[in-house]
Design an enzyme around this catalytic site. Sequence first.
Site, PDB file in Angstrom:
ATOM      1  N   ASP A 157       0.836  -1.205   0.000  1.00  0.00           N
ATOM      2  CA  ASP A 157       0.000   0.000   0.000  1.00  0.00           C
ATOM      3  C   ASP A 157       0.868   1.252   0.000  1.00  0.00           C
ATOM      4  OD1 ASP A 157      -2.289   1.501   0.032  1.00  0.00           O
ATOM      5  OD2 ASP A 157      -2.775   1.123   2.133  1.00  0.00           O
TER       6      ASP A 157
ATOM      7  N   HIS B 268       2.782   3.429  -9.074  1.00  0.00           N
ATOM      8  CA  HIS B 268       2.603   1.996  -9.347  1.00  0.00           C
ATOM      9  C   HIS B 268       3.853   1.419 -10.020  1.00  0.00           C
ATOM     10  CE1 HIS B 268      -1.357   2.183  -7.863  1.00  0.00           C
ATOM     11  NE2 HIS B 268      -1.896   2.815  -8.878  1.00  0.00           N
TER      12      HIS B 268
ATOM     13  N   LEU C  76      11.140 -20.597  -4.529  1.00  0.00           N
ATOM     14  CA  LEU C  76      10.138 -19.704  -3.915  1.00  0.00           C
ATOM     15  C   LEU C  76       8.842 -19.822  -4.710  1.00  0.00           C
ATOM     16  CD1 LEU C  76       9.444 -17.118  -2.066  1.00  0.00           C
ATOM     17  CD2 LEU C  76       9.978 -15.784  -4.102  1.00  0.00           C
TER      18      LEU C  76
HETATM   19  C1  FPP Z   1      -1.626   0.265  -3.389  1.00  0.00           C
HETATM   20  O1  FPP Z   1      -1.272   1.598  -3.576  1.00  0.00           O
HETATM   21  C2  FPP Z   1      -1.193  -0.627  -4.453  1.00  0.00           C
HETATM   22  C3  FPP Z   1      -2.017  -1.190  -5.390  1.00  0.00           C
HETATM   23  C4  FPP Z   1      -3.440  -0.916  -5.512  1.00  0.00           C
HETATM   24  C5  FPP Z   1      -1.561  -2.148  -6.392  1.00  0.00           C
HETATM   25  C6  FPP Z   1      -0.233  -2.800  -6.217  1.00  0.00           C
HETATM   26  C7  FPP Z   1       0.399  -2.815  -7.533  1.00  0.00           C
HETATM   27  C8  FPP Z   1       1.721  -2.765  -7.793  1.00  0.00           C
HETATM   28  C9  FPP Z   1       2.733  -2.778  -6.715  1.00  0.00           C
HETATM   29  C10 FPP Z   1       2.241  -2.613  -9.194  1.00  0.00           C
HETATM   30  C11 FPP Z   1       2.085  -3.743 -10.142  1.00  0.00           C
HETATM   31  C12 FPP Z   1       2.102  -5.117  -9.572  1.00  0.00           C
HETATM   32  C13 FPP Z   1       2.844  -6.171 -10.004  1.00  0.00           C
HETATM   33  C14 FPP Z   1       2.592  -7.533  -9.381  1.00  0.00           C
HETATM   34  C15 FPP Z   1       3.893  -6.067 -11.039  1.00  0.00           C
HETATM   35  P1  FPP Z   1      -2.420   2.687  -3.582  1.00  0.00           P
HETATM   36  O2  FPP Z   1      -2.604   3.118  -5.003  1.00  0.00           O
HETATM   37  O3  FPP Z   1      -3.634   2.183  -2.915  1.00  0.00           O
HETATM   38  O4  FPP Z   1      -1.738   3.813  -2.742  1.00  0.00           O
HETATM   39  P2  FPP Z   1      -2.464   4.978  -1.928  1.00  0.00           P
HETATM   40  O5  FPP Z   1      -3.264   4.315  -0.832  1.00  0.00           O
HETATM   41  O6  FPP Z   1      -1.309   5.776  -1.406  1.00  0.00           O
HETATM   42  O7  FPP Z   1      -3.298   5.751  -2.916  1.00  0.00           O
END
Ligand code: FPP
Length: 249
Positions: free
Chosen positions: A29, A46, A140
Amino acid sequence: MSLAPAPGGAERASTGGHIVPRHVAIIMDGNGRWAEQRGLPRVAGHRAGAEAVRRAMQAAVDNGVKVLTLYAFSSENWRRSDEEIADLTGLMRFYLERELGSLQKEGVRLKLIGDHSAFGKDLVERLERAVERTASNDRLTLVVALNYGSRAELVAAAAQLAKRAVAGEIAAEAIDENAIAQELQTRDLPQLDLLIRTSGEVRLSNFLLWQAAYAELLFLDVLWPDFGEAEFEAALSQFALRQRRFGGR
Ligand code: FPP
């Protein structure tokens, strides 16, 4: 009544003598906030988050963790803008292509949980190809939760058991913790030992609710794109320090 397997066996000593969690899960997050702090678009967060995935995977391999489960897209993430969803799925496509070689090289098996069939045909095909190609790797297991929601997983398990009971395949009295655990998408994985959430939020957000019953929970202030090997290892040290009693004394 039979209880699900005792969680106590799901850890072992590393070469350095520390207790290493066998199965670690992460709620990644803070990508959006990381980008916002820098005056960048959310997609930049992201993108940086995807690099953190790479580092976490490497740290898991290097530290002898056997299963790393990542919450990449929740069933609630469909509420985000079409643009952000396209950015996220585009990134997954790109990284799958780019990282397949390193999954093979590092001996990483890819496994999916959730209902990935909801994504576009091209992404679905690439995901399934990557799962097939890495199926025999055993260093893994990288479990990527895509369009995953824990309540939906539990509902599906209950419905499946009800169907089997109505068909006379199992007695209603035979439905115990093991029977439910065997219907979950994590059925072939070791017990969850450590669940980490980054970004300072302190909730589980419908992730691995059943599986986290005895897991150690660790909520970190670091935003996901800033998470690296050092943070992963610090989390493992925290885990090793905790005394786990599983309700006993
Ligand atoms: C949370 O940050 C993260 C996500 C919703 C998605 C996780 C995705 C990735 C790490 C990138 C792609 C994944 C892979 C497996 C290659 P948020 O957008 O909710 O952050 P915020 O709460 O600060 O807005």
